[in-house]
Design a protein around this motif. Structure first.
Motif, PDB file in Angstrom:
ATOM      1  N   GLN B  74       0.841  -1.191   0.000  1.00  0.00           N
ATOM      2  CA  GLN B  74       0.000   0.000   0.000  1.00  0.00           C
ATOM      3  C   GLN B  74       0.879   1.244   0.000  1.00  0.00           C
ATOM      4  O   GLN B  74       1.437   1.604   1.023  1.00  0.00           O
ATOM      5  N   PRO B  75       1.006   1.921  -1.121  1.00  0.00           N
ATOM      6  CA  PRO B  75       1.750   3.169  -1.111  1.00  0.00           C
ATOM      7  C   PRO B  75       1.014   4.218  -0.308  1.00  0.00           C
ATOM      8  O   PRO B  75      -0.200   4.364  -0.437  1.00  0.00           O
ATOM      9  N   PRO B 135     -19.286   8.426  -5.512  1.00  0.00           N
ATOM     10  CA  PRO B 135     -17.948   8.049  -5.065  1.00  0.00           C
ATOM     11  C   PRO B 135     -16.837   8.688  -5.882  1.00  0.00           C
ATOM     12  O   PRO B 135     -15.775   9.016  -5.361  1.00  0.00           O
ATOM     13  N   GLY B 136     -17.074   8.849  -7.176  1.00  0.00           N
ATOM     14  CA  GLY B 136     -16.043   9.453  -8.005  1.00  0.00           C
ATOM     15  C   GLY B 136     -15.757  10.885  -7.585  1.00  0.00           C
ATOM     16  O   GLY B 136     -14.604  11.315  -7.486  1.00  0.00           O
ATOM     17  N   ALA B 139     -13.966  10.845  -4.303  1.00  0.00           N
ATOM     18  CA  ALA B 139     -12.565  10.443  -4.437  1.00  0.00           C
ATOM     19  C   ALA B 139     -11.706  11.610  -4.906  1.00  0.00           C
ATOM     20  O   ALA B 139     -10.579  11.799  -4.443  1.00  0.00           O
ATOM     21  N   ARG B 143      -8.622  13.810  -2.680  1.00  0.00           N
ATOM     22  CA  ARG B 143      -7.244  14.010  -3.112  1.00  0.00           C
ATOM     23  C   ARG B 143      -6.953  15.461  -3.467  1.00  0.00           C
ATOM     24  O   ARG B 143      -5.866  15.763  -3.949  1.00  0.00           O
ATOM     25  N   LEU B 419     -11.134   7.131   4.051  1.00  0.00           N
ATOM     26  CA  LEU B 419     -12.390   7.558   3.454  1.00  0.00           C
ATOM     27  C   LEU B 419     -13.543   6.618   3.795  1.00  0.00           C
ATOM     28  O   LEU B 419     -14.705   7.006   3.783  1.00  0.00           O
ATOM     29  N   ALA B 420     -13.220   5.390   4.121  1.00  0.00           N
ATOM     30  CA  ALA B 420     -14.256   4.415   4.461  1.00  0.00           C
ATOM     31  C   ALA B 420     -15.094   4.863   5.649  1.00  0.00           C
ATOM     32  O   ALA B 420     -16.263   4.484   5.794  1.00  0.00           O
ATOM     33  N   LEU B 423     -17.891   7.271   3.891  1.00  0.00           N
ATOM     34  CA  LEU B 423     -18.808   6.774   2.872  1.00  0.00           C
ATOM     35  C   LEU B 423     -19.104   5.305   3.093  1.00  0.00           C
ATOM     36  O   LEU B 423     -18.193   4.509   3.224  1.00  0.00           O
ATOM     37  N   PRO B 424     -20.359   4.942   3.129  1.00  0.00           N
ATOM     38  CA  PRO B 424     -20.673   3.517   3.185  1.00  0.00           C
ATOM     39  C   PRO B 424     -20.321   2.859   1.865  1.00  0.00           C
ATOM     40  O   PRO B 424     -20.353   3.482   0.818  1.00  0.00           O
ATOM     41  N   GLN B 425     -19.981   1.566   1.947  1.00  0.00           N
ATOM     42  CA  GLN B 425     -19.730   0.825   0.716  1.00  0.00           C
ATOM     43  C   GLN B 425     -21.032   0.672  -0.047  1.00  0.00           C
ATOM     44  O   GLN B 425     -22.082   0.500   0.535  1.00  0.00           O
ATOM     45  N   ARG B 426     -20.925   0.736  -1.368  1.00  0.00           N
ATOM     46  CA  ARG B 426     -22.106   0.518  -2.191  1.00  0.00           C
ATOM     47  C   ARG B 426     -22.484  -0.946  -2.209  1.00  0.00           C
ATOM     48  O   ARG B 426     -21.615  -1.784  -2.139  1.00  0.00           O
TER      49      ARG B 426
END
Lengths: 107, 426
Positions: B74-75, B135-136, B139, B143, B419-420, B423-426
């Motif tokens: 994981q970078p 989500p897009g 995201a 960043r 971020l989790a 936002l809930p997972q879809r």
């Protein structure tokens, strides 16, 4: 790893990946096919956590071949949703976790 | 995971046997039946050549071990909360890559005036206050930018003058989040096509064998190892096969894919905004309390990004700073900048990072440089060591080689929220 059956020759195939919001980093989605007339095609892209993107290829109408979708996540426990559409229709739509590759025959 | 050492060569050579055309054609329904038995739906089977579909299923099974590869990389591309331009600064030249949601840091700092503790909290207002559920969009916001507030943890007003001794704000805006490299993606495509070409060769051989096989369904089970009996392959397939899978191709694909993912997060260019109020020397210099505003640009680039080996890169920044002293009428415009070399590698879920470089500040004023904190240059070095998941520990030192500022030592603990949490997972 999963074999997903056959896709008719000459189809346009689109693979769409939505990366989970909690993913550790960007994932890679790659879609490629080869056929027995020497034809091939490939497209790939990286997808950020929480984002989605798609790749597509147009297969050839006559020769048989095979096609793969490969998802390379950043970390083993990353997850996402992978959708494969054939000529616009949803063929497979699944939540995936960890690196995944789906294969199809072209016949 | 397939390591480079694990290059397994086996041969799949299916010797041809003469079988009447009628027998070959009659095997197509048997291939279809075998596929149905294996759980495929009728629509998922080729109408013209079910044996080709079955052959690819065999190839899929026998190459599974080459594709599957556990990785734990994981970078770490998210910014830490440790505030830039303070004694708590956690890297030689700080990044402008923001925290995705929130981050916090507690830094013990030591300089000429003694020791202190600085607390910093970063929030990403884009993700925290956005009403978007896309989500897009989230995201991109994650960043794009964040804000950091920092203040001494032990006391806000140690000298009891009813004014905050020292606090400040930082803003980071990253213009290049999510950038990608077309060159590396082309390499990914080439590697994948090479693999598919070799897999198709195997599939064609299996296809030919299935057309002639006495028992196609059993042949598939024997080839895939689902059922193995002595001479079972010969009996069911009518031929003696050997496997030839060059897993080196799969390793090359993995390397190219990892490099592409690393490349996507390997560079940044953005805005670095800073506001300081109070005495940045933490009492070392009399009358140094000031209000300062700084606007600058920051960039960073890791060269030949890789998830599996050490990488190195450069970071730089340059900006204009305006400072107005609180207890005098002095003010000054200053040029502030730095450049640093960084090296590191992915460790577990974060990046171990070492950095070293120079930072400087210059202005035309030749007097009062100590209280204006200008006309100096210093060496900075820092290490960020991952602890677990989203936590890390950092050590940073600075030593001036020109000008009258204090050397510093900082040890910080860093934590960030993913971020989790938002936002809930879809």
């Amino acid at each position: 790893m999963a074999f997903k059956g056959n896709i008719a020759k000459g189809s346009q195939v689109v693979a769409e990946l939505k990366v989970g919001d909690s993913a550790a980093g960007s994932a890679l989605i790659a879609l490629a096919f080869v056929d027995n007339d020497g034809g091939d095609g490939a497209q790939s892209t990286t997808v950020a956590p929480g984002a989605w993107d798609r790749v597509s290829v147009q297969t050839n109408p006559l020769p048989t071949g095979m096609l793969r979708v490969v998802i390379d996540f950043n970390a083993d426990n990353d997850s996402g949703r992978l959708v494969v559409r054939v000529n616009g229709d949803v063929r497979n739509d699944e939540t995936i976790s960890g690196d995944t590759t789906w294969s199809y025959s072209l016949a | 995971m397939i390591s480079a050492r694990q290059v397994v060569l086996a041969a799949l050579t299916l010797t041809a046997s003469v079988t009447p055309l009628a027998a070959q054609q009659s095997n197509q329904p048997r291939c279809r039946a075998a596929l149905l038995t294996r759980g495929l739906k009728a629509a998922e089977i080729s109408a013209d050549d079910p044996c080709m579909t079955l052959a690819v299923a065999v190839v899929d099974a026998i190459t599974a071990k080459a594709w599957l590869e556990p990785r734990d990389i994981q970078p770490s591309t998210a910014g830490k909360a440790t505030p830039a331009g303070t004694p708590a600064q956690a890297s030689a030249v700080p990044t402008v890559q923001p925290a995705p949601v929130a981050a916090a840091a507690l830094a013990a700092v030591a300089q000429d005036s003694g020791a202190d503790v600085i607390t910093a909290i970063s929030i990403n207002p884009g993700t925290l206050f956005s009403n978007s559920d896309d989500p897009g969009t989230m995201a991109r916001l994650a960043r794009l930018a964040d804000l950091t507030i920092f203040f001494p943890a032990n006391s806000l007003d140690q000298n009891k003058d009813r004014k905050i001794d020292y606090a400040g704000l930082r803003a980071r805006i990253n213009f290049t989040a999510g950038s990608q490299s077309g060159t590396l993606l082309r390499r990914v495509n080439e590697r994948l096509t090479t693999i598919l070409r070799s897999e198709l060769d195997i599939a064609n051989r299996v296809h030919d064998a299935l057309l002639k096989a006495p028992d196609p369904a059993e042949c598939v089970q024997q080839l895939t190892g689902e059922n193995t009996i002595v001479n079972g392959i010969v009996k069911s397939c009518g031929t003696e096969p050997a496997l030839l899978v060059n897993t080196r191709n799969y390793q090359l694909f993995r390397d190219a894919a990892a490099a592409a993912r690393e490349e996507a997060d390997a560079r940044y260019f953005g805005l670095d905004l800073r506001f300081d109020y109070g005495d940045p020397t933490l009492g070392r210099t009399r009358n140094a309390a000031a209000t300062a505003l700084q606007a600058g640009l920051g960039f960073g680039r890791r060269f030949q990004p890789s998830a599996v080996r050490m990488t190195s890169g450069l970071r730089g920044r340059a900006g204009i700073r305006y400072v107005s002293l609180r207890d005098t009428t002095l003010s000054d415009w200053q040029f502030d900048g730095g450049v640093a070399f960084e090296t590191g590698r992915v460790m577990q879920s974060q990046r171990l990072e070492l950095s070293a470089g120079l930072e400087f500040r210059y202005s035309g004023k030749q007097d009062n440089t100590e209280i204006l904190r200008t006309r100096y240059a210093e060496f900075r070095a820092a290490a960020q060591v991952p602890l677990a998941n989203a936590t890390s520990i950092g050590v940073s030192v600075s030593a001036p080689f020109y000008g009258d500022i204090s050397p510093t030592l900082s040890i910080s603990g860093n934590w960030q929220q993913l971020l989790a949490a938002l936002l809930p997972q879809r």
